[in-house]
Design an enzyme around this catalytic site. Structure first.
Site, PDB file in Angstrom:
ATOM      1  N   PHE A   1       0.839  -1.187   0.000  1.00 57.49           N
ATOM      2  CA  PHE A   1       0.000   0.000   0.000  1.00 57.49           C
ATOM      3  C   PHE A   1       0.883   1.249   0.000  1.00 57.49           C
ATOM      4  O   PHE A   1       1.860   1.328   0.751  1.00 57.49           O
ATOM      5  CB  PHE A   1      -0.938   0.006   1.208  1.00 57.49           C
ATOM      6  CG  PHE A   1      -2.020   1.037   1.093  1.00 57.49           C
ATOM      7  CD1 PHE A   1      -3.073   0.851   0.222  1.00 57.49           C
ATOM      8  CD2 PHE A   1      -1.963   2.196   1.830  1.00 57.49           C
ATOM      9  CE1 PHE A   1      -4.069   1.812   0.091  1.00 57.49           C
ATOM     10  CE2 PHE A   1      -2.961   3.164   1.709  1.00 57.49           C
ATOM     11  CZ  PHE A   1      -4.016   2.972   0.832  1.00 57.49           C
TER      12      PHE A   1
ATOM     13  N   ASP B   1       2.278  -5.041   8.459  1.00 60.51           N
ATOM     14  CA  ASP B   1       1.062  -4.249   8.394  1.00 60.51           C
ATOM     15  C   ASP B   1      -0.118  -5.224   8.339  1.00 60.51           C
ATOM     16  O   ASP B   1      -0.210  -6.047   7.422  1.00 60.51           O
ATOM     17  CB  ASP B   1       1.097  -3.357   7.153  1.00 60.51           C
ATOM     18  CG  ASP B   1      -0.105  -2.415   7.053  1.00 60.51           C
ATOM     19  OD1 ASP B   1      -1.149  -2.711   7.659  1.00 60.51           O
ATOM     20  OD2 ASP B   1      -0.009  -1.404   6.340  1.00 60.51           O
TER      21      ASP B   1
END
Length: 433
Positions: free
Chosen positions: A129, A199
């Site tokens: 991301f 993450d």
């Protein structure tokens, strides 16, 4: 599933079907975007109203004590810890995903600077991301490190060497739904002398996570996707206890101080994970997040994350298979892994030529107009075969069923078969895709 009646039968036999009653879903909507923003729990509006009218409205500043606002970060953090394999007191709710990534990646770099100063390489995926990559790029520039991006997990073994300082990955890739093997990659990186930062934005509340079992070093995650905390909900941060007290985290705000109400000019970090709180907690946001986390914890008597994962895999496999079977003639194919061990809780579809360059966004908009909510993620126009435009669909097993899968694919087939997506209104780009 061969028929819609098959789908209805599977829903009737689903032991988790009652969990959907926790949510306010608009009638006629098939919501397949919980991997971007979760659905509002029914309990949230009343809880936020209570915070605003009773705790804040009546008690005013006294509520920091009477409603125990001060310990919201730890209280909600302990609930999230149950979902990600952490112990009580190890995880805290604070700030945003981007800020928490800055904190833990900076801490990992400082540890490396002390223990192995020759290591100056941070590795991540090119398809990670963007906020993760931007934060990493910023920190590498600040510390004289190099950020290396790989295009495939198959490249990672080749960079597990004496130069590697930190391996930074999102456990479930936001574009493809590919699920990394956290335990194996953590072990490999640590065997090479590096640290790991994970993450969990597309993991927490969607798949079983075992941070302690994987012996991970650092982890962060967001509260507004599968945790149903609401738009802009606070994020969370976890640090393995072996690292927690080694350094101050770089955003040393007053709420991470050992005694914030002594108001001393010099900073002394709180012991343990509390030092990873920065500024004053978002009380309304954290209270709404707690309602969202509670909707996931409601599955514990029914098998918890393992049961949710079983249903998620069944939903995603059914959707991928049906989409290719019913819509393959229009060039639809699944990008997400069909191997269940490597798939998160989403299915990403793409289109073959001649529709691969132009149709994806419009198809998603046409589906949204029909009440089937997914989203679009742009690929690389220069190499669409390798990085295609993505039609992305998230499957939150708390409120998605098998009839939803069947109906969503039927709508997709109709949009493509009729050419409905070609209408001008579906091709006008909005600010958020």
């Amino acid at each position: 599933m061969k028929t819609r009646d098959d789908a209805l039968a599977r829903d009737a036999a689903d032991p988790l079907r009652g969990l959907k009653d926790q949510f306010d879903l608009p009638p006629g909507v098939i919501y397949l975007d919980g991997n971007s923003l979760g659905v509002a729990p029914k309990a949230t509006a009343a809880r936020v109203q209570e915070v605003v009218t009773r705790e804040w409205g009546r008690d005013l500043i006294k509520a920091w004590n009477t409603a125990d606002w001060m310990h919201l970060p730890e209280r909600v953090g302990d609930k999230i810890a149950r979902l990600v394999g952490a112990a009580p007191g190890e995880l805290v709710v604070a700030d945003s995903t981007s800020l928490n990534l800055y904190k833990v990646l900076a801490a990992a770099i400082r540890i490396t600077q002390t223990d192995a100063p020759q290591r100056k390489l941070v590795v991540s995926e090119r398809s990670n991301f963007p906020t993760d990559l931007y934060i990493a790029e910023s920190l590498c520039n600040q510390h004289g490190y190099t950020l290396k991006l790989v295009d495939s997990v198959d490249e990672i073994p080749g960079i597990l060497n004496a130069d590697l300082a930190v391996l930074m990955l999102t456990e479930v890739n936001y574009r493809t739904g590919y699920k990394h093997d956290m335990a194996a990659l953590t072990a490999a990186a640590q065997a090479a002398g590096a640290l790991t930062v994970w993450d969990l934005a597309h993991s927490a509340g969607a798949i079983p996570v075992d941070l302690k079992g994987a012996n991970a070093d650092f982890a962060i995650g967001c509260g507004y996707k599968y945790l149903n905390g609401g738009p802009g909900a606070p994020a969370f941060v976890w640090v393995h206890p072996r690292h927690t007290d080694r350094f101050w985290q770089p955003l040393s705000g007053w709420m991470g101080h050992a005694a914030p109400f002594e108001f001393t000019p010099g900073y002394q970090p709180a012991p343990g994970i509390r030092r990873y709180v920065c500024g004053t907690p978002s009380v309304i946001g954290a209270s709404a997040l707690e309602c969202g986390v509670d909707t996931v914890l409601a599955a514990e008597p029914l098998g918890g994350m393992a049961a949710l994962r079983e249903k998620s895999l069944a939903l995603t496999e059914a959707f991928a298979a049906l989409a290719e079977e019913r819509c393959g003639e229009f060039g639809v194919y699944a990008v997400s892994p069909r191997n269940p061990a490597r798939r998160g809780s989403q299915v990403c579809l793409a289109l073959k030529a001649p529709l691969h360059e132009t149709a994806g966004y419009a198809v998603v908009q046409a589906l949204i107009a029909r009440g089937v909510i997914g989203d679009f993620r742009a690929g690389d126009p220069a190499r669409l075969e390798a990085v295609p435009h993505i039609l992305r669909f998230g499957f939150t097993p708390l409120y998605i069923g098998f009839a939803d899968v069947w109906d969503a694919v039927e709508h997709l087939h109709q949009v493509l078969a009729s050419g409905e997506w070609r209408e001008a209104r579906f091709n006008a780009k909005a600010a958020v895709t």
